[in-house]
Write a protein that holds these residues in place. Structure first.
Motif, mmCIF file in Angstrom:
data_model
loop_
_atom_site.group_PDB
_atom_site.id
_atom_site.type_symbol
_atom_site.label_atom_id
_atom_site.label_comp_id
_atom_site.label_asym_id
_atom_site.label_seq_id
_atom_site.Cartn_x
_atom_site.Cartn_y
_atom_site.Cartn_z
ATOM 1 N N ASN A 114 -24.525 -22.196 23.860
ATOM 2 C CA ASN A 114 -23.861 -22.660 22.627
ATOM 3 C C ASN A 114 -22.973 -23.848 22.901
ATOM 4 N N ALA A 115 -23.172 -24.925 22.145
ATOM 5 C CA ALA A 115 -22.308 -26.083 22.293
ATOM 6 C C ALA A 115 -21.005 -25.887 21.527
ATOM 7 N N GLY A 116 -20.977 -24.972 20.543
ATOM 8 C CA GLY A 116 -19.781 -24.769 19.748
ATOM 9 C C GLY A 116 -19.699 -25.812 18.652
ATOM 10 N N VAL A 117 -18.576 -26.534 18.608
ATOM 11 C CA VAL A 117 -18.366 -27.589 17.624
ATOM 12 C C VAL A 117 -18.372 -28.927 18.353
ATOM 13 N N THR A 118 -19.232 -29.818 17.917
ATOM 14 C CA THR A 118 -19.293 -31.148 18.521
ATOM 15 C C THR A 118 -18.966 -32.199 17.485
ATOM 16 N N GLN A 119 -18.390 -33.303 17.935
ATOM 17 C CA GLN A 119 -18.014 -34.411 17.058
ATOM 18 C C GLN A 119 -18.517 -35.711 17.646
ATOM 19 N N THR A 120 -19.009 -36.579 16.789
ATOM 20 C CA THR A 120 -19.380 -37.928 17.202
ATOM 21 C C THR A 120 -18.883 -38.923 16.176
ATOM 22 N N PRO A 121 -18.397 -40.101 16.605
ATOM 23 C CA PRO A 121 -18.190 -40.475 18.008
ATOM 24 C C PRO A 121 -16.893 -39.898 18.555
ATOM 25 N N LYS A 122 -16.598 -40.158 19.822
ATOM 26 C CA LYS A 122 -15.335 -39.720 20.428
ATOM 27 C C LYS A 122 -14.227 -40.741 20.179
ATOM 28 N N PHE A 123 -14.585 -41.998 20.163
ATOM 29 C CA PHE A 123 -13.627 -43.076 19.927
ATOM 30 C C PHE A 123 -14.269 -44.106 19.002
ATOM 31 N N ARG A 124 -13.416 -44.757 18.202
ATOM 32 C CA ARG A 124 -13.932 -45.830 17.360
ATOM 33 C C ARG A 124 -12.781 -46.730 16.968
ATOM 34 N N VAL A 125 -13.058 -48.035 16.959
ATOM 35 C CA VAL A 125 -12.099 -49.012 16.456
ATOM 36 C C VAL A 125 -12.733 -49.704 15.255
ATOM 37 N N LEU A 126 -12.027 -49.688 14.149
ATOM 38 C CA LEU A 126 -12.512 -50.319 12.926
ATOM 39 C C LEU A 126 -11.563 -51.427 12.491
ATOM 40 N N LYS A 127 -12.082 -52.366 11.736
ATOM 41 C CA LYS A 127 -11.220 -53.349 11.092
ATOM 42 C C LYS A 127 -10.955 -52.880 9.667
ATOM 43 N N SER A 176 -16.299 -49.476 6.892
ATOM 44 C CA SER A 176 -16.595 -48.077 6.591
ATOM 45 C C SER A 176 -17.206 -47.403 7.817
ATOM 46 N N MET A 177 -17.104 -46.089 7.855
ATOM 47 C CA MET A 177 -17.746 -45.338 8.920
ATOM 48 C C MET A 177 -17.867 -43.876 8.518
ATOM 49 N N THR A 178 -18.721 -43.169 9.244
ATOM 50 C CA THR A 178 -18.921 -41.741 9.037
ATOM 51 C C THR A 178 -18.720 -41.010 10.341
ATOM 52 N N LEU A 179 -17.923 -39.952 10.299
ATOM 53 C CA LEU A 179 -17.735 -39.069 11.441
ATOM 54 C C LEU A 179 -18.613 -37.839 11.230
ATOM 55 N N LEU A 180 -19.304 -37.455 12.290
ATOM 56 C CA LEU A 180 -20.210 -36.325 12.196
ATOM 57 C C LEU A 180 -19.668 -35.125 12.960
ATOM 58 N N CYS A 181 -19.720 -33.971 12.311
ATOM 59 C CA CYS A 181 -19.352 -32.712 12.941
ATOM 60 C C CYS A 181 -20.553 -31.774 12.868
ATOM 61 N N ALA A 182 -20.858 -31.126 13.981
ATOM 62 C CA ALA A 182 -21.955 -30.174 14.014
ATOM 63 C C ALA A 182 -21.500 -28.898 14.704
ATOM 64 N N GLN A 183 -21.941 -27.743 14.150
ATOM 65 C CA GLN A 183 -21.622 -26.460 14.776
ATOM 66 C C GLN A 183 -22.880 -25.614 14.853
ATOM 67 N N ASP A 184 -22.981 -24.844 15.946
ATOM 68 C CA ASP A 184 -24.175 -24.025 16.161
ATOM 69 C C ASP A 184 -23.851 -22.535 16.132
ATOM 70 N N MET A 185 -22.789 -22.158 15.441
ATOM 71 C CA MET A 185 -22.356 -20.757 15.387
ATOM 72 C C MET A 185 -22.661 -20.109 14.041
ATOM 73 N N ASN A 186 -23.391 -20.806 13.182
ATOM 74 C CA ASN A 186 -23.770 -20.294 11.866
ATOM 75 C C ASN A 186 -22.549 -19.971 11.001
ATOM 76 N N HIS A 187 -21.478 -20.744 11.167
ATOM 77 C CA HIS A 187 -20.263 -20.528 10.391
ATOM 78 C C HIS A 187 -20.420 -21.051 8.970
ATOM 79 N N GLU A 188 -19.864 -20.282 8.024
ATOM 80 C CA GLU A 188 -19.890 -20.722 6.630
ATOM 81 C C GLU A 188 -18.862 -21.816 6.359
ATOM 82 N N TYR A 189 -17.653 -21.633 6.903
ATOM 83 C CA TYR A 189 -16.537 -22.537 6.598
ATOM 84 C C TYR A 189 -16.474 -23.681 7.608
ATOM 85 N N MET A 190 -16.233 -24.869 7.098
ATOM 86 C CA MET A 190 -15.978 -26.023 7.976
ATOM 87 C C MET A 190 -14.823 -26.836 7.411
#
Lengths: 113, 111
Positions: free
Chosen positions: A1-14, A18-32
């Motif tokens: 199980n990876a648990g909860v992963t986030q991408t990216p780890k770092f980002r610099v914007l002007k 715009s940007m999108t942060l991605l969160c993924a979980q492999d624990m079949n959790h209902e709430y995020m």
């Protein structure tokens, strides 16, 4: 199980980009959840989701949008970044019943110049 | 909404001594109170929690107490070790979908 992963780890914007942060979980959790963490202010809830296809506003939702098209993914979007959005962003997930134990991702450090 | 206050913001103790961190909350509907430990560069990790129908809970060197009447709860760490050095957060929720966090306590254990 990876648990909860986030991408990216770092980002610099002007400002205005715009940007999108991605969160993924492999624990079949209902709430995020998406939080931001600023020095001296703890964690503040931006948006949360109680299930696939549903989202709701938290304490500090302005300037952010979210989507939960799949149960395992929760996306946080910044349409027009501002310096005030410089922060560390954490995603978390949990089951819908007590003890509501939240599992956090490693965080994304975002700097807006 | 709920308001959670946490004290102290920084705490230094000698190795082997005890550390106590206190939180108060405002919403009497809150019924679940977790404590998180955050190490540098990592996400928070749950270390202990307590439900509103329990007054005290213990897990080895860590204990949490809850006073519902006074609306406060505390984290107690005994026999502190250098690896206990971290930032600790308390939180409260009534529904499990909105958590309110304290502002954190930076604990330093001096060897």
């Amino acid at each position: 199980n990876a648990g909860v992963t986030q991408t990216p780890k770092f980002r610099v914007l002007k400002t205005g980009q715009s940007m999108t942060l991605l969160c993924a979980q492999d624990m079949n959790h209902e709430y995020m959840y998406w939080y931001r963490q600023d020095p001296g202010m703890g964690l503040r809830l931006i948006h949360y989701s109680v299930g696939e296809g549903t989202t709701a506003k938290g304490e500090v939702p302005d300037g952010y949008n979210v989507s939960r098209l799949k149960k395992q993914n929760f996306l946080l979007g910044l349409e027009s970044a501002a310096p005030s959005q410089t922060s560390v962003y954490f995603c978390a997930s949990s089951y819908p019943l007590q003890p509501y134990e939240q599992y956090f991702g490693p965080g994304t450090r975002l700097t807006v110049t | 909404g709920e308001n959670v206050e946490q004290h102290p913001s920084t705490l230094s103790v000698q190795e082997g001594d005890s550390a106590v961190i206190k939180c108060t909350y405002s919403d009497s509907a809150s019924n679940y109170f977790p404590w998180y430990k955050q190490e540098l560069g990592k996400g928070p990790q749950l270390i202990i929690d307590i439900r509103s129908n329990v007054g005290e809970k213990k897990d080895q060197r860590i204990a949490v107490t809850l006073n519902k009447t006074a609306k406060h709860f505390s984290l107690h760490i005994t026999e502190t070790q250098p690896e206990d050095s971290a930032v600790y957060f308390c939180a409260a929720t009534s529904t499990g979908n909105q958590f309110y966090f304290g502002t954190g306590t930076s604990l330093t254990v001096i060897p």
